[in-house]
Design an enzyme around this catalytic site. Structure first.
Site, PDB file in Angstrom:
ATOM      1  N   THR A   1       0.963  -1.222   0.015  1.00  0.00           N
ATOM      2  CA  THR A   1      -0.116   0.023  -0.002  1.00  0.00           C
ATOM      3  C   THR A   1       0.881   1.348  -0.032  1.00  0.00           C
ATOM      4  OG1 THR A   1      -1.761  -1.278   1.231  1.00  0.00           O
ATOM      5  CG2 THR A   1      -1.885   1.160   1.176  1.00  0.00           C
TER       6      THR A   1
ATOM      7  N   GLU B   1      -4.253 -14.874   2.724  1.00  0.00           N
ATOM      8  CA  GLU B   1      -4.207 -13.845   3.529  1.00  0.00           C
ATOM      9  C   GLU B   1      -5.630 -13.344   4.111  1.00  0.00           C
ATOM     10  OE1 GLU B   1      -3.455  -8.879   3.234  1.00  0.00           O
ATOM     11  OE2 GLU B   1      -2.596 -10.136   1.807  1.00  0.00           O
TER      12      GLU B   1
ATOM     13  N   GLN C   1     -34.138 -10.841  30.117  1.00  0.00           N
ATOM     14  CA  GLN C   1     -34.324 -11.538  28.907  1.00  0.00           C
ATOM     15  C   GLN C   1     -33.627 -10.764  27.497  1.00  0.00           C
ATOM     16  OE1 GLN C   1     -37.951 -10.713  26.533  1.00  0.00           O
ATOM     17  NE2 GLN C   1     -38.355 -13.098  27.001  1.00  0.00           N
TER      18      GLN C   1
ATOM     19  N   GLU D   1     -15.754  -3.728   1.047  1.00  0.00           N
ATOM     20  CA  GLU D   1     -16.551  -3.496  -0.304  1.00  0.00           C
ATOM     21  C   GLU D   1     -15.840  -4.126  -1.455  1.00  0.00           C
ATOM     22  OE1 GLU D   1     -17.277  -0.613   2.678  1.00  0.00           O
ATOM     23  OE2 GLU D   1     -15.526  -1.277   1.969  1.00  0.00           O
TER      24      GLU D   1
END
Length: 385
Positions: free
Chosen positions: A132, A248, A285, A373
């Protein structure tokens, strides 16, 4: 349901690694908390892990590894780190074992194997992967780092960011353009070594979570890298990167499920002990329904991950299956940790509680390894859409 993924040898390996974490990482001196504050794990931990057989399990025996090409051993490392609440350590170790090591095993020459694999297995050569760059995100073909061939060297110039193990790393697999006129076909992989002139660790990045992990920016100012440090063939780097993405992403997904399991366990302990309005929090609950939903989702995710691990071992795991695992399990991790923190009340916001650290650590898993995404885009394309 009884989990059938592991055999006795994996269970013994898990017990040994659990003991290692208790002795060397968790301890009684608050070591991990100190590493979180310092923003880095000491290099010595990798050597200790290597000495215990917890690094480079797939490295052939002649180079000091176990020769165990079985991802279930890798899975143990990630799971046990999450269950112990030391995700920063787990990220560094799984990066070394699951993400970087395959490049050395698949693409090294015999000379490179002799030079690097013994140290990788021993933990004396810590690895990192630098893909990156600032401003490009998941668009690797747009990288601007250059590696120009010149008299038996590649002259490397550029910047990489968000590099896991960036400070500790001795060997950094760097993706760079050896042919700037090409996009994907112009990318090659080079191994840059600690101490090469012009190779600088610009800064250790301050993050929301994963504080014990030394994430860094790296800069290369005309670094002269010997041609002998080229991994595989020039121009094939993008293909090499893509070939390891399934493993990965499975590694990230598996750690995400383990993190969700850990959050559930901590929360069950908490709601049994804490009381409100004269009764344990867990008896309400709303608490029971929330925890029942979490328990069900985690069990389903675990079942899918175990199937993916067996598929990876059989070399049948597809990019689409890995993408499904990555986005679903990291989304699940985020939901589970958030809901578990809510059941802790105000104490869940206190960093002394592991659920608070887990909440901060979880956010990045939906981003690294390919944003979720992008995972959905991979799956969508496979549907012919």
């Amino acid at each position: 349901m009884r989990r059938e993924l592991y055999e006795h040898v994996h269970e013994d390996f898990a017990e040994s690694f659990r003991t290692f974490l208790a002795r060397e990482v968790v301890g009684d001196e608050g070591r991990y908390g100190q590493w979180e504050r310092e923003g880095i794990v000491p290099r010595e931990l990798y050597a200790l892990a290597g000495g215990g057989g917890f690094l480079g399990m797939a490295v052939p025996e002649r180079y000091g590894g176990a020769g165990a090409e079985d991802f279930r051993f890798n899975l143990v490392i990630g799971e046990e780190c999450q269950l112990a609440g030391v995700g920063g350590v787990g990220l560094g170790l799984t990066l070394h074992n699951d993400i970087c090591l395959p490049y050395f095993l698949r693409y090294c020459t015999d000379e490179q194997r002799e030079r690097w694999l013994p140290g990788v297995a021993a933990g004396t050569l810590i690895t990192a992967l630098a893909m990156t760059e600032p401003g490009i995100g998941s668009d690797l073909a747009s990288m601007t780092t250059r590696a120009i061939a010149e008299d038996g060297y590649f002259v490397v110039s550029g910047t990489k960011t968000f590099i896991t193990n960036g400070i500790n790393a001795d060997l950094v697999v760097v993706a760079a353009k050896t042919d700037p006129s090409e996009r994907h076909r112009g990318i090659s992989l080079l191994v840059l070594e600690r101490g090469m002139p012009g190779f600088e660790r610009s800064r250790k990045l301050e993050k929301i979570g994963q504080h014990a992990q030394d994430t860094a920016e790296l800069s290369f100012d005309e670094v002269r890298v010997p041609a002998a440090n080229l991994l595989g063939e020039a121009g094939e780097g993008f293909r090499y990167l893509v070939s390891n993405l399934a493993q990965e992403r499975l590694s990230i997904a598996a750690s995400a499920v383990a993190a969700a399991e850990a959050a559930l366990a901590w929360t069950l302990d908490y709601v049994r002990e804490r009381s409100a309005f004269g009764q344990p929090i867990g008896s309400f609950q709303n608490s029971r329904f929330t925890l029942a939903e979490i328990r069900t989702e985690v069990e389903i995710a675990r079942t899918f991950i175990d199937r993916c691990v067996l598929s990876l071992n059989a070399r049948e795991l597809t990019a689409e299956d890995a993408a499904m695992a990555k986005w679903w399990c990291t989304d699940l991790q985020g939901r589970v940790v958030d809901r578990c923190l809510q059941l802790h009340g105000g104490y869940g916001y206190m960093v002394e509680y592991p659920i608070a650290r887990a909440f901060a650590d979880a956010r990045v898993t939906r981003i690294y390894g390919g944003a979720n995404e992008i995972m959905k885009e991979i799956i969508g394309r496979s549907l012919g859409l």
